[in-house]
Design an enzyme around this catalytic site. Structure first.
Site, PDB file in Angstrom:
ATOM      1  N   THR A   1      59.024 -39.011  -1.450  1.00 47.97           N
ATOM      2  CA  THR A   1      58.295 -38.221  -2.442  1.00 47.97           C
ATOM      3  C   THR A   1      58.622 -36.728  -2.391  1.00 47.97           C
ATOM      4  O   THR A   1      58.428 -36.024  -3.379  1.00 47.97           O
ATOM      5  CB  THR A   1      56.774 -38.388  -2.263  1.00 47.97           C
ATOM      6  N   ASP A   2      59.128 -36.229  -1.252  1.00 49.33           N
ATOM      7  CA  ASP A   2      59.333 -34.788  -1.122  1.00 49.33           C
ATOM      8  C   ASP A   2      60.240 -34.224  -2.203  1.00 49.33           C
ATOM      9  O   ASP A   2      59.981 -33.140  -2.743  1.00 49.33           O
ATOM     10  CB  ASP A   2      59.924 -34.458   0.255  1.00 49.33           C
TER      11      ASP A   2
ATOM     12  N   THR B   1      59.453 -42.606   2.863  1.00 52.71           N
ATOM     13  CA  THR B   1      58.295 -43.163   3.559  1.00 52.71           C
ATOM     14  C   THR B   1      58.123 -44.651   3.291  1.00 52.71           C
ATOM     15  O   THR B   1      57.673 -45.404   4.157  1.00 52.71           O
ATOM     16  CB  THR B   1      57.018 -42.400   3.147  1.00 52.71           C
TER      17      THR B   1
ATOM     18  N   SER C   1      63.673 -37.949   2.196  1.00 51.24           N
ATOM     19  CA  SER C   1      64.274 -37.247   1.055  1.00 51.24           C
ATOM     20  C   SER C   1      64.443 -35.753   1.285  1.00 51.24           C
ATOM     21  O   SER C   1      65.233 -35.117   0.590  1.00 51.24           O
ATOM     22  CB  SER C   1      63.465 -37.504  -0.217  1.00 51.24           C
TER      23      SER C   1
END
Length: 325
Positions: free
Chosen positions: A84-85, A12, A51
């Protein structure tokens, strides 16, 4: 002034809004444009993807790039920008193999780069500050987000949209009015070997237990060639009828089983019979301590690709601690 190597992988922080949703299109040079210049830096693009689309091969590429960066005498620390995933997975894998005292700090963003409230620039500035901090030498791999820095081991994404989506692990430092305050330094086990090419194709499945679930999916994973299975049990590490027998069959067939909990916090404590944690461990499951199933999966993928014995996997699952600063 320290020199920081910034390795970009997408996510992101490098995304821009589009008709089909946010997509990772920004390069490292784009996301570093806002840095204050307190420290010098060099940039390198490793990959450019959200990710959730990363594969083990890309994670290995990040590990190799970090190793090359910390081996450079002109580099004082490393920052990795990442979605972040799955940040908790990549950061933990790198912490397992990190063999330098130079800090490696992961960061990212919750809002795209073209958002009027983009959080990537502030997160990147703080990550660079952390990577340059002499007090964080020897702290291993860290995750810096929204003013808080946590150890990679034990961290989990606990909220989908919050400014700081991460919990777990150990708080290592935080920022107050732009100043870094170090509160703890992780005590880390000896580093494991870097993943080799065999790591790219390792298959480790996570099977989640819930009320009334059967061991059918677990057995299917084993019988279709999984190299290891992480069993995310209920509570302190329990599973329903038939799982103990399925675990025993898997282990006898050479497929290691790591027992974790689906609960966001707390360790696995084998305490129940009747198919609970005691029976699962007696059947050959390895207690995963307080590791999240996602991080246990990365450890299992690394170890089975080396390969490692059942005892070596057990030893590597010893939970890290921290000392107060």
């Amino acid at each position: 002034m320290a020199h920081i190597r910034i390795l970009a992988t997408g996510g992101t922080i490098a995304s821009h809004s589009g008709r089909d949703g946010a997509a990772s299109v920004g390069r490292a040079e784009d996301i570093t444009a806002s840095l204050s210049g307190r420290h010098s830096y060099s940039v390198q693009d490793i990959t450019n993807a959200n990710s959730f689309r990363l594969r083990l091969a890309e994670v290995r590429a990040v590990a190799e790039a970090v190793q090359a960066a910390v081996a450079d005498e002109g580099v004082d620390g490393v920052v990795v920008t990442h979605g972040t995933d799955t940040m908790e997975e990549t950061a933990f894998l790198l912490d397992l193999v990190h063999d330098s005292r130079k800090p490696v700090v992961f960061t990212g963003a919750q809002r795209p780069a073209d958002s009027p409230m983009a959080d990537g620039p502030a997160n990147l500035e703080e990550a660079v500050t952390a990577a340059a901090a002499s007090g964080l030498r020897g702290a291993g791999v860290l995750v810096s987000f929204a003013g808080q820095i946590r150890s990679a081991r034990g961290i989990r994404k606990t909220h989908t949209v919050a400014a700081n989506p991460f919990g777990g692990g150990v708080e290592v430092a935080h920022f107050v009015a732009g100043a870094l305050h170090i509160t703890a330094v992780p005590v880390r086990p000896a580093p494991l070997p870097l993943p080799g090419e065999d790591f790219d194709n390792v298959r480790v499945e996570i099977i989640v237990c819930a009320l009334g679930t059967t061991p059918d999916l677990f057995s299917h994973a084993v019988h279709t060639g999984a190299d290891a299975v992480v069993l995310a049990g209920t509570g302190v590490g329990n599973a329903g009828a038939g799982f103990a027998e399925a675990v025993q069959d898997a282990v006898r067939g050479g497929c290691p089983v790591i027992l974790c909990s689906r609960v966001p916090a707390g360790p696995v404590v084998p305490a129940y019979g009747a198919g609970g944690g005691l029976d699962l461990v007696r059947a050959g499951a390895i207690p995963g301590g307080d590791l999240a199933p996602t991080q246990a999966r990365m450890l299992a993928a690394l170890l089975t690709s080396l390969p490692a014995t059942q005892d070596e996997i057990l030893q590597a699952l010893t939970t890290g601690t921290s000392r107060n600063n």
